[in-house]
Design a protein around this motif. Structure first.
Motif, PDB file in Angstrom:
ATOM      1  N   LYS A   1       8.470 -44.511 -15.011  1.00 45.98           N
ATOM      2  CA  LYS A   1       7.996 -44.071 -16.324  1.00 45.98           C
ATOM      3  C   LYS A   1       9.014 -43.185 -17.032  1.00 45.98           C
TER       4      LYS A   1
ATOM      5  N   SER B   1      -5.199 -32.754  -0.113  1.00 41.28           N
ATOM      6  CA  SER B   1      -5.233 -33.143  -1.523  1.00 41.28           C
ATOM      7  C   SER B   1      -5.747 -32.005  -2.397  1.00 41.28           C
TER       8      SER B   1
ATOM      9  N   PRO C   1       2.527 -33.742 -12.781  1.00 43.23           N
ATOM     10  CA  PRO C   1       1.522 -34.740 -13.180  1.00 43.23           C
ATOM     11  C   PRO C   1       1.287 -35.802 -12.102  1.00 43.23           C
ATOM     12  N   TYR C   2       2.367 -36.178 -11.402  1.00 41.48           N
ATOM     13  CA  TYR C   2       2.205 -37.141 -10.310  1.00 41.48           C
ATOM     14  C   TYR C   2       1.371 -36.528  -9.186  1.00 41.48           C
TER      15      TYR C   2
ATOM     16  N   HIS D   1      -2.259 -36.452 -10.231  1.00 42.14           N
ATOM     17  CA  HIS D   1      -2.797 -37.817 -10.220  1.00 42.14           C
ATOM     18  C   HIS D   1      -3.195 -38.216  -8.800  1.00 42.14           C
ATOM     19  N   GLN D   2      -2.330 -37.964  -7.848  1.00 39.80           N
ATOM     20  CA  GLN D   2      -2.614 -38.316  -6.458  1.00 39.80           C
ATOM     21  C   GLN D   2      -3.764 -37.477  -5.897  1.00 39.80           C
TER      22      GLN D   2
ATOM     23  N   LEU E   1      -6.273 -35.962  -7.356  1.00 38.39           N
ATOM     24  CA  LEU E   1      -7.597 -36.273  -7.895  1.00 38.39           C
ATOM     25  C   LEU E   1      -8.174 -37.559  -7.309  1.00 38.39           C
ATOM     26  N   GLN E   2      -7.324 -38.325  -6.646  1.00 37.59           N
ATOM     27  CA  GLN E   2      -7.805 -39.509  -5.929  1.00 37.59           C
ATOM     28  C   GLN E   2      -7.919 -39.249  -4.427  1.00 37.59           C
TER      29      GLN E   2
ATOM     30  N   TRP F   1       5.775 -43.745 -10.809  1.00 38.18           N
ATOM     31  CA  TRP F   1       5.941 -42.538 -11.616  1.00 38.18           C
ATOM     32  C   TRP F   1       7.396 -42.390 -12.078  1.00 38.18           C
TER      33      TRP F   1
ATOM     34  N   ASN G   1     -13.807 -38.196  -7.118  1.00 34.54           N
ATOM     35  CA  ASN G   1     -12.638 -37.702  -7.826  1.00 34.54           C
ATOM     36  C   ASN G   1     -11.633 -37.045  -6.884  1.00 34.54           C
TER      37      ASN G   1
ATOM     38  N   THR H   1       3.409 -45.386  -5.263  1.00 36.61           N
ATOM     39  CA  THR H   1       2.971 -44.723  -6.494  1.00 36.61           C
ATOM     40  C   THR H   1       4.056 -43.797  -7.035  1.00 36.61           C
TER      41      THR H   1
END
Length: 276
Positions: A123, A41, A100-101, A104-105, A107-108, A120, A29, A116
């Motif tokens: 959207k 990260s 949120p972006y 998202h990044q 958590l990866q 985003w 994760n 990416t």
């Protein structure tokens, strides 16, 4: 082997397997603790969640926009500029929230990535930051024109306008959205606006949103010296929003070197931190 010993051994094996499984799960994760590869990260996960969840962040944003409103009221009351008044504002992390972006990044186990990021932007799903929409709408109702000077590129132009129009931001049209073309410096775009307008305020989350004096300084010390040279402008003409997640402050730690891997970025952070 007696029954008691069997249970003890079985318990130890089960605990070991559970611990290993948990480590693998956390690693997959992108939120594993420690290590150069996870430092950036994990840090950006922390700061993005702070921006989403802390009441303090909302208070800081409200404080910035209320100060901007106070300064604008003084200008409208006391000044009689020859040209119409305008406000120049950045977009990302100035009044649109991209946390949120970032999450998202993170958590990866990843940092910012143009591909990416473009997904985003397309959207058109960024929410507003506390106080921003109300401030710009009030300013527009008082006859002040809003210009959106952003380093989003042309490819994201339509989606950016869609995002602004969704919330009814004033002057959300082609004429008032100035995206990045050849240079990330915003000075040429600011000067273009200044030919026809008196710039009342500039809003942003990054020093380069305010003056060319802040463009591409080689290190953090030089950026601080530039702030001190223009210190009278902050809270008056320059209104800055908090952004601990990214910006030129981070690039300065890397000496503006591009393409650094996670370990190299982590090393730069470790070198920069003061210790007791």
């Amino acid at each position: 082997m007696n029954t008691c010993k069997k249970w003890i051994i079985a318990g130890c094996i089960a605990f070991t397997l559970l611990a290993f499984s948990s480590c693998v799960s956390i690693k997959n994760n992108g939120i594993q603790a420690g290590g150069s590869d996870s430092m950036i990260s994990n840090g950006k996960l922390f700061t993005a969640i702070w921006m989403q969840q802390s009441a303090e962040y909302k208070a800081l944003c409200l404080q910035a926009f209320q100060l901007a409103d106070l300064r604008l009221a003084g200008i409208l009351t006391n000044q009689k500029p020859a040209k119409p008044l305008a406000i120049i504002t950045d977009i990302d992390e100035t009044f649109l929230d991209n946390s949120p972006y970032a999450i998202h990044q993170s958590l990866q186990g990843k940092d910012f990535d143009p591909a990416t990021w473009n997904k985003w932007v397309e959207k058109a799903g960024a929410d507003t930051i506390a106080g921003g929409l109300a401030f710009f709408q009030k300013a527009a109702s008082q006859g002040v024109t809003i210009f959106y000077v952003t380093n989003r590129d042309r490819a994201g132009r339509a989606a950016t306008l869609k995002n602004l129009q969704k919330f009814n931001f004033p002057n959300a049209d082609d004429a008032h959205l100035l995206t990045m073309d050849k240079s990330s410096s915003k000075e040429e775009r600011r000067q273009k606006i200044a030919r026809d307008y008196t710039i009342a305020l500039l809003l942003g989350d990054n020093l380069a949103d305010f003056s060319p004096l802040f463009d591409n300084h080689p290190n953090s010390a030089a950026r601080t010296a530039a702030v001190m040279a223009l210190k009278e402008q902050f809270g008056k003409k320059f209104i800055i929003l908090p952004n601990p997640n990214y910006g030129d402050w981070e690039n300065a730690l890397y000496n503006y070197k591009h393409g650094l891997n996670a370990a190299e970025k982590a090393a730069a952070f470790r070198r920069a931190g003061k210790r007791y």
